[in-house]
Write a protein that holds these residues in place. Structure first.
Motif, PDB file in Angstrom:
ATOM      1  N   VAL A 263       0.837  -1.202   0.000  1.00 26.39           N
ATOM      2  CA  VAL A 263       0.000   0.000   0.000  1.00 26.39           C
ATOM      3  C   VAL A 263       0.873   1.253   0.000  1.00 26.39           C
ATOM      4  N   LYS A 264       0.246   2.373  -0.336  1.00 29.39           N
ATOM      5  CA  LYS A 264       0.885   3.679  -0.208  1.00 29.39           C
ATOM      6  C   LYS A 264       0.302   4.385   1.015  1.00 29.39           C
ATOM      7  N   VAL A 265       1.166   5.004   1.809  1.00 25.67           N
ATOM      8  CA  VAL A 265       0.728   5.775   2.975  1.00 25.67           C
ATOM      9  C   VAL A 265       1.009   7.244   2.680  1.00 25.67           C
ATOM     10  N   ILE A 266      -0.059   8.026   2.543  1.00 23.75           N
ATOM     11  CA  ILE A 266       0.048   9.415   2.084  1.00 23.75           C
ATOM     12  C   ILE A 266      -0.366  10.363   3.204  1.00 23.75           C
ATOM     13  N   ARG A 267       0.439  11.378   3.457  1.00 24.38           N
ATOM     14  CA  ARG A 267       0.098  12.377   4.470  1.00 24.38           C
ATOM     15  C   ARG A 267      -0.889  13.400   3.907  1.00 24.38           C
ATOM     16  N   PHE A 268      -1.768  13.883   4.795  1.00 20.16           N
ATOM     17  CA  PHE A 268      -2.711  14.936   4.414  1.00 20.16           C
ATOM     18  C   PHE A 268      -2.043  16.305   4.525  1.00 20.16           C
ATOM     19  N   THR A 269      -2.473  17.214   3.670  1.00 12.26           N
ATOM     20  CA  THR A 269      -1.990  18.596   3.764  1.00 12.26           C
ATOM     21  C   THR A 269      -2.724  19.364   4.862  1.00 12.26           C
ATOM     22  N   ASP A 270      -3.878  18.850   5.309  1.00  9.97           N
ATOM     23  CA  ASP A 270      -4.708  19.547   6.296  1.00  9.97           C
ATOM     24  C   ASP A 270      -4.124  19.382   7.697  1.00  9.97           C
ATOM     25  N   ALA A 271      -3.661  20.474   8.290  1.00 10.77           N
ATOM     26  CA  ALA A 271      -3.018  20.414   9.605  1.00 10.77           C
ATOM     27  C   ALA A 271      -4.018  20.170  10.732  1.00 10.77           C
ATOM     28  N   ASN A 272      -5.297  20.470  10.487  1.00 11.03           N
ATOM     29  CA  ASN A 272      -6.291  20.356  11.560  1.00 11.03           C
ATOM     30  C   ASN A 272      -7.044  19.027  11.533  1.00 11.03           C
ATOM     31  N   PHE A 273      -6.522  18.054  10.796  1.00 12.12           N
ATOM     32  CA  PHE A 273      -7.169  16.743  10.727  1.00 12.12           C
ATOM     33  C   PHE A 273      -6.313  15.741  11.495  1.00 12.12           C
ATOM     34  N   PHE A 274      -6.661  15.528  12.775  1.00  8.53           N
ATOM     35  CA  PHE A 274      -5.875  14.653  13.641  1.00  8.53           C
ATOM     36  C   PHE A 274      -6.782  14.050  14.709  1.00  8.53           C
ATOM     37  N   THR A 275      -6.245  13.097  15.456  1.00 12.70           N
ATOM     38  CA  THR A 275      -6.958  12.518  16.589  1.00 12.70           C
ATOM     39  C   THR A 275      -6.077  12.610  17.821  1.00 12.70           C
ATOM     40  N   GLU A 276      -6.693  12.539  19.002  1.00  8.23           N
ATOM     41  CA  GLU A 276      -5.942  12.643  20.248  1.00  8.23           C
ATOM     42  C   GLU A 276      -6.264  11.455  21.142  1.00  8.23           C
ATOM     43  N   THR A 277      -5.208  10.781  21.598  1.00 10.28           N
ATOM     44  CA  THR A 277      -5.355   9.636  22.489  1.00 10.28           C
ATOM     45  C   THR A 277      -5.250  10.110  23.931  1.00 10.28           C
ATOM     46  N   VAL A 278      -6.143   9.593  24.781  1.00 11.95           N
ATOM     47  CA  VAL A 278      -6.160  10.016  26.182  1.00 11.95           C
ATOM     48  C   VAL A 278      -6.246   8.803  27.104  1.00 11.95           C
ATOM     49  N   LEU A 279      -5.763   8.995  28.324  1.00 10.03           N
ATOM     50  CA  LEU A 279      -5.935   8.028  29.404  1.00 10.03           C
ATOM     51  C   LEU A 279      -7.117   8.502  30.236  1.00 10.03           C
ATOM     52  N   VAL A 280      -8.105   7.637  30.469  1.00 17.01           N
ATOM     53  CA  VAL A 280      -9.292   8.047  31.226  1.00 17.01           C
ATOM     54  C   VAL A 280      -9.462   7.184  32.469  1.00 17.01           C
ATOM     55  N   TRP A 281     -10.110   7.769  33.487  1.00 19.10           N
ATOM     56  CA  TRP A 281     -10.478   7.039  34.695  1.00 19.10           C
ATOM     57  C   TRP A 281     -11.750   7.655  35.251  1.00 19.10           C
ATOM     58  N   LEU A 282     -12.456   6.898  36.070  1.00 23.42           N
ATOM     59  CA  LEU A 282     -13.727   7.359  36.618  1.00 23.42           C
ATOM     60  C   LEU A 282     -13.524   8.550  37.542  1.00 23.42           C
ATOM     61  N   LYS A 283     -14.378   9.540  37.404  1.00 23.83           N
ATOM     62  CA  LYS A 283     -14.327  10.688  38.301  1.00 23.83           C
ATOM     63  C   LYS A 283     -14.649  10.250  39.728  1.00 23.83           C
ATOM     64  N   GLU A 284     -13.968  10.876  40.681  1.00 21.12           N
ATOM     65  CA  GLU A 284     -14.195  10.657  42.111  1.00 21.12           C
ATOM     66  C   GLU A 284     -13.917   9.222  42.540  1.00 21.12           C
ATOM     67  N   ARG A 285     -13.194   8.480  41.716  1.00 28.15           N
ATOM     68  CA  ARG A 285     -12.834   7.124  42.108  1.00 28.15           C
ATOM     69  C   ARG A 285     -11.509   7.138  42.853  1.00 28.15           C
ATOM     70  N   TYR A 286     -11.404   6.294  43.886  1.00 28.10           N
ATOM     71  CA  TYR A 286     -10.118   6.131  44.562  1.00 28.10           C
ATOM     72  C   TYR A 286      -9.169   5.391  43.633  1.00 28.10           C
ATOM     73  N   LEU A 287      -8.003   5.990  43.377  1.00 26.14           N
ATOM     74  CA  LEU A 287      -6.990   5.344  42.545  1.00 26.14           C
ATOM     75  C   LEU A 287      -6.004   4.606  43.441  1.00 26.14           C
ATOM     76  N   SER A 288      -5.741   3.355  43.116  1.00 28.76           N
ATOM     77  CA  SER A 288      -4.816   2.537  43.891  1.00 28.76           C
ATOM     78  C   SER A 288      -3.404   3.104  43.798  1.00 28.76           C
ATOM     79  N   ALA A 289      -2.515   2.619  44.670  1.00 33.37           N
ATOM     80  CA  ALA A 289      -1.120   3.072  44.647  1.00 33.37           C
ATOM     81  C   ALA A 289      -0.465   2.816  43.287  1.00 33.37           C
ATOM     82  N   PRO A 290      -0.647   1.622  42.669  1.00 35.39           N
ATOM     83  CA  PRO A 290      -0.082   1.426  41.325  1.00 35.39           C
ATOM     84  C   PRO A 290      -0.653   2.402  40.294  1.00 35.39           C
ATOM     85  N   ALA A 291      -1.960   2.678  40.379  1.00 33.55           N
ATOM     86  CA  ALA A 291      -2.586   3.604  39.428  1.00 33.55           C
ATOM     87  C   ALA A 291      -2.025   5.012  39.600  1.00 33.55           C
ATOM     88  N   ARG A 292      -1.857   5.441  40.844  1.00 33.48           N
ATOM     89  CA  ARG A 292      -1.308   6.780  41.097  1.00 33.48           C
ATOM     90  C   ARG A 292       0.140   6.869  40.615  1.00 33.48           C
TER      91      ARG A 292
END
Length: 303
Positions: A263-292
């Motif tokens: 296949v060919k992998v071609i870059r877009f010229t559009d600078a505003n076309f992207f995605t963002e990866t995030v780490l999520v966790w439940l609000k107000e949840r106690y996070l364990s020592a490993p999680a912290r």
């Protein structure tokens, strides 16, 4: 009024097992008569009926449904308190549970997040890692049931439910069969030009993802894409592209290295076309020592 937390836990188990005393008793490793008596004691303590008792089965009353919602929260808070007390002074030990969306899993090995997890594992050898690949409704249910500490997904997220930490920005690439030609002689493509190609898109089983993002971007550019196929599996999409069925759009993270396809992998010229990866966790949840500790490593990297 006094109620044993153990009885409340067992009530939650009874409901989770389909309001079935026999199944709940097996799961709790106790006989059914004592469990039945515990449920009766709860009713006597609260002076309400929480079960409708038929000849063959039980059903929750309206009071029982209210109690179940409250009891789940009480039991979760109690278990988190026990965990927090146990962890105090014991250092970073235990287990770190991370759910990874099916889409992100195909990019995981070459990601910064993967390297951060390796660093965490080396720094805290006493912590067992549990990494699960899942998606959509199943991922959210596991998070809400507190089976997982974190999930790694792409924006957007339900901000009323989750807190998040930004991990990586990823530009998109246009991926086409190697035999196809670009509209210009450059190695770039304008987003508008994809209107000329049949498209195969990655689509989540539930929720908003790449599929919806591409359609939204097409609408902003005043055209409808030529959709010929969709799948929730990246490997399937790449196989279809390789077979010449259509082109696709995926994040640019070493797609040509991840898949042994022509296949060919071609870059877009559009600078505003992207995605963002995030780490999520439940609000107000106690996070364990490993999680912290894991979150601390990510935050240090972001300084």
């Amino acid at each position: 009024m006094f109620m044993d937390i153990k009885h409340l836990k067992n009530f939650v188990t009874v409901v989770n097992e389909g309001v079935n005393l026999s199944k709940a008793a097996k799961k709790l490793h106790i006989s059914q008569p004592p469990l039945s008596q515990q449920m009766k004691n709860i009713e006597d303590t609260l002076n309400v009926q929480i079960f409708e008792r038929g000849k063959r089965n039980l059903q929750l009353t309206q009071n029982g449904e209210v109690l179940y919602k409250r009891a789940k929260k009480i039991v979760q808070l109690y278990e988190e308190m026990e965990k927090e007390m146990t962890e105090m002074g014991s250092g970073v030990k235990g287990q770190l549970n991370i759910a990874i969306s099916t889409f992100y899993s195909s990019l995981f090995q070459n990601s910064t997040t993967f390297r951060n997890i390796l660093q965490f594992s080396q720094k805290y050898p006493g912590v067992k890692l549990k990494i699960m690949h899942t998606d959509g409704k199943n991922l959210q249910e596991r998070m809400e049931n507190k089976e997982m500490d974190f999930a790694i997904i792409n924006l957007p997220i339900e901000e009323q439910i989750f807190d998040h930490f930004k991990l990586e920005l990823k530009n998109f690439s246009f991926i086409m069969p190697a035999s196809w030609e670009l509209p210009t002689s450059t190695d770039l493509i304008a987003f508008n030009d994809i209107r000329h190609y049949p498209l195969i898109l990655l689509k989540r089983d539930t929720g908003i993802g790449l599929y919806e993002k591409v359609l939204e971007h097409c609408a902003k550019n005043n055209f409808k894409p030529k959709l010929v196929a969709e799948s929730n599996n990246t490997n399937t999409i790449m196989s279809l592209v390789n077979a010449g069925i259509g082109a696709t759009i995926l994040p640019s993270t070493s797609v040509d290295k991840l898949y042994n396809f022509n296949v060919k992998v071609i870059r877009f010229t559009d600078a505003n076309f992207f995605t963002e990866t995030v780490l999520v966790w439940l609000k107000e949840r106690y996070l364990s020592a490993p999680a912290r500790a894991f979150l601390s490593i990510l935050q240090e990297k972001n300084l």
